[in-house]
Design a protein around this motif. Structure first.
Motif, mmCIF file in Angstrom:
data_model
loop_
_atom_site.group_PDB
_atom_site.id
_atom_site.type_symbol
_atom_site.label_atom_id
_atom_site.label_comp_id
_atom_site.label_asym_id
_atom_site.label_seq_id
_atom_site.Cartn_x
_atom_site.Cartn_y
_atom_site.Cartn_z
ATOM 1 N N ASP A 28 -3.773 0.009 -2.016
ATOM 2 C CA ASP A 28 -4.855 -0.581 -1.228
ATOM 3 C C ASP A 28 -5.385 0.454 -0.230
ATOM 4 O O ASP A 28 -4.922 0.548 0.907
ATOM 5 C CB ASP A 28 -4.308 -1.829 -0.493
ATOM 6 C CG ASP A 28 -5.401 -2.522 0.289
ATOM 7 O OD1 ASP A 28 -6.591 -2.188 0.096
ATOM 8 O OD2 ASP A 28 -5.057 -3.396 1.122
ATOM 9 N N THR A 29 -6.330 1.252 -0.709
ATOM 10 C CA THR A 29 -6.968 2.242 0.161
ATOM 11 C C THR A 29 -8.397 2.439 -0.317
ATOM 12 O O THR A 29 -8.828 1.795 -1.274
ATOM 13 C CB THR A 29 -6.187 3.572 0.151
ATOM 14 O OG1 THR A 29 -6.700 4.425 1.187
ATOM 15 C CG2 THR A 29 -6.292 4.308 -1.187
ATOM 16 N N SER A 30 -9.154 3.324 0.344
ATOM 17 C CA SER A 30 -10.547 3.540 -0.070
ATOM 18 C C SER A 30 -10.948 4.971 0.256
ATOM 19 O O SER A 30 -10.378 5.619 1.144
ATOM 20 C CB SER A 30 -11.471 2.570 0.673
ATOM 21 O OG SER A 30 -11.475 2.911 2.047
ATOM 22 N N ASP A 151 1.421 0.201 -1.683
ATOM 23 C CA ASP A 151 0.673 -0.013 -0.432
ATOM 24 C C ASP A 151 1.483 0.419 0.790
ATOM 25 O O ASP A 151 0.930 0.944 1.761
ATOM 26 C CB ASP A 151 0.306 -1.502 -0.277
ATOM 27 C CG ASP A 151 -0.756 -1.929 -1.283
ATOM 28 O OD1 ASP A 151 -1.244 -1.055 -2.030
ATOM 29 O OD2 ASP A 151 -1.070 -3.135 -1.325
#
Ligand code: ACO
Length: 330
Positions: A28-30, A151
Motif C-alpha cells: 500500500d504505497t504510491s 504494508d
C-alpha cells in the motif's frame, strides 16, 4: 608524504528496474508518496540468481579499465558493504578471487551507508604510510532481498536499491589528494536503523519466532534518522572544510550519500550551496547504502562535473550511527 589520487571510477547496477508503480502493486504505497518523501522514481533490484559479488566485480572491472591499471598492480582491496553474499567471509575475498588478484590484503568495511567514506580514508592512510601503492575500493550492496515487501515494511522497502561502485586509488607525486577525512560514530543509536537478525545471540542464529516477528528485516525510526542525518552531514562537511582551510564557495561538488533527496536538500539549504554544487541521482537508484557515493562519483565524472584540481567533498551518514566526510582535490 606522498599524495593520493583517485585514478579510475566505475559502477554497475542490475538490469531489473523497479518503479514506484511496481511497488504500489506489492504494498500500500504510491508514486506520489515516494517521490514527495524521498525523491525516488525507480531503483534497480537483482533478479533471482544474481549475486552481490557479480555487481562488485563488474563495477571494479570498469574502474580498473578507466584507470588503465592491470589487476596484477592492485596491492589491496577494500570492500564496503552491509550485504555480503555469505555471513562470512565478506565480499572482499570474493572480489580477490573473481578479479584474479594476487594474494593481497582484502579488507571488508561495514560502517553501513558511511562505508565508502571510511574506505577512502583507510585506503588513503595505507598509501600515505607506504603500506600500499594501488588500492581498489568498492562499495557494493544488495538490499532488495532483505526488505519486507508487505504494508508493514513499506517505510523501508520503497527507499532501497541494489548496485555497486568502485574507484582505484593510487600514490602520486601530482596535485590530486585526499586532503583530510572526518570519521565518527555513536552506537547509542544502533537500533534506530538496523537489521537485528541473524544474530550470534541465538543458537542457530535465527529461528521461526524471530522471522515471525520480522526481526530479520531492516527497521528504522525514520524521523529520528532524518533529524540526525541533516545535523551530522552538515557537521562533517564543516569539519573537513575547516581542517583543509577551504571555503564552501571553493567546492566544485559535494557528493552526499544518496539517502533521501529531502535530506540532501536540507543540507544544501543549510550550507547555502548552489544546486550545481550538489550531486544527486537518487531518483534513478534509490538508496544503495555503501554503493551510493561511488556510483554517484562515477556518474559525476562521466557527466563532466569534475576536472582535475577541483575541490570536492564526499559525505555520508548511516546506521550505527556513523558519519563522515572526505575532502578531495580531484
Ligand atoms: N507509502 C505510503 N505511506 C507510507 C509509506 C509508504 N511507503 N511509509 C510510511 N507511510 C505512512 C505511515 O504509515 C504514516 O501513516 P499514518 O499517518 O497513517 O500513520 C504516514 O505515511 C507518515 O509516516 P511517517 O513515518 O511519519 O512519514 P515521514 O513523513 O516521516 O516520512 C520517511 C517517512 C520518508 C522514511 C522519513 O521519515 C525520512 O525521510 N526519514 C529519513 C530516513 C531515511 O531517509 N532513511 C534512509 C536510510 S538511512 C540513511 O541512508 C542515512
Amino acid at each position: 608524504m606522498r599524495n593520493v589520487a583517485i585514478i579510475g571510477t566505475g559502477f554497475h547496477v542490475p538490469e531489473r528496474v523497479v518503479t514506484n508503480d511496481d511497488l504500489a502493486k506489492m504494498m500500500d504505497t504510491s508514486d506520489d508518496w515516494i517521490r514527495e518523501r524521498s525523491g525516488i522514481r525507480e531503483r534497480h533490484w537483482i533478479a533471482p540468481g544474481q549475486t552481490g559479488r557479480e555487481l562488485a566485480a563488474a563495477a571494479a572491472r570498469m574502474a580498473l579499465d578507466d584507470a588503465g591499471v592491470e589487476p596484477d598492480n592492485i596491492d589491496m582491496v577494500i570492500c564496503a558493504t552491509v550485504s555480503s553474499d555469505c555471513a562470512f567471509p565478506g565480499n572482499g575475498v570474493l572480489l580477490q578471487q573473481d578479479l584474479g588478484l594476487g594474494l593481497i590484503a582484502a579488507l571488508d568495511v561495514r560502517t553501513q551507508c558511511t562505508g565508502f567514506v571510511y574506505s577512502v580514508a583507510t585506503a588513503s592512510a595505507f598509501i600515505k604510510s607506504g603500506q600500499a601503492d594501488t588500492v581498489l575500493v568498492v562499495g557494493t550492496e544488495v538490499q532488495s532481498t532483505a526488505l519486507d515487501l508487505s504494508d508493514e515494511g513499506r517505510d523501508m522497502a520503497v527507499l532501497f536499491g541494489d548496485g555497486a561502485g568502485a574507484v582505484v586509488i593510487q600514490a602520486t607525486d601530482g596535485e590530486s589528494d585526499v586532503l583530510n577525512s572526518a570519521l565518527h560514530s555513536q552506537g547509542e543509536y544502533c537500533d534506530a536503523l538496523w537489521c537485528e537478525m541473524p544474530s550470534c545471540n541465538i543458537t542457530g542464529r535465527i529461528d521461526a519466532e524471530v522471522m515471525a516477528q520480522k526481526r530479520h528485516h531492516p527497521h528504522m525510526n525514520g524521523r529520528l534518522v532524518f533529524k540526525h542525518a541533516v545535523r551530522r552531514f552538515s557537521e562533517a562537511i564543516n569539519e573537513v572544510l575547516t581542517a583543509g582551510g577551504v571555503a564552501k564557495e571553493d567546492l566544485t561538488l559535494v557528493i552526499p550519500h544518496q539517502a533521501n533527496l529531502r535530506i540532501t536538500e536540507a543540507v544544501a539549504k543549510r550550507f547555502e550551496l548552489a544546486p550545481e554544487q550538489v550531486f544527486s541521482n537518487i531518483h534513478k537508484y534509490g538508496n544503495t547504502t555503501a554503493a551510493s557515493i561511488p556510483i554517484a562519483l562515477a556518474e559525476a565524472v562521466r557527466e563532466g562535473r569534475l576536472k582535475r584540481g577541483d575541490l570536492m567533498v564526499l559525505v555520508a551518514f548511516g546506521s550505527g550511527f556513523t558519519w563522515g566526510a572526505n575532502l578531495i582535490r580531484w
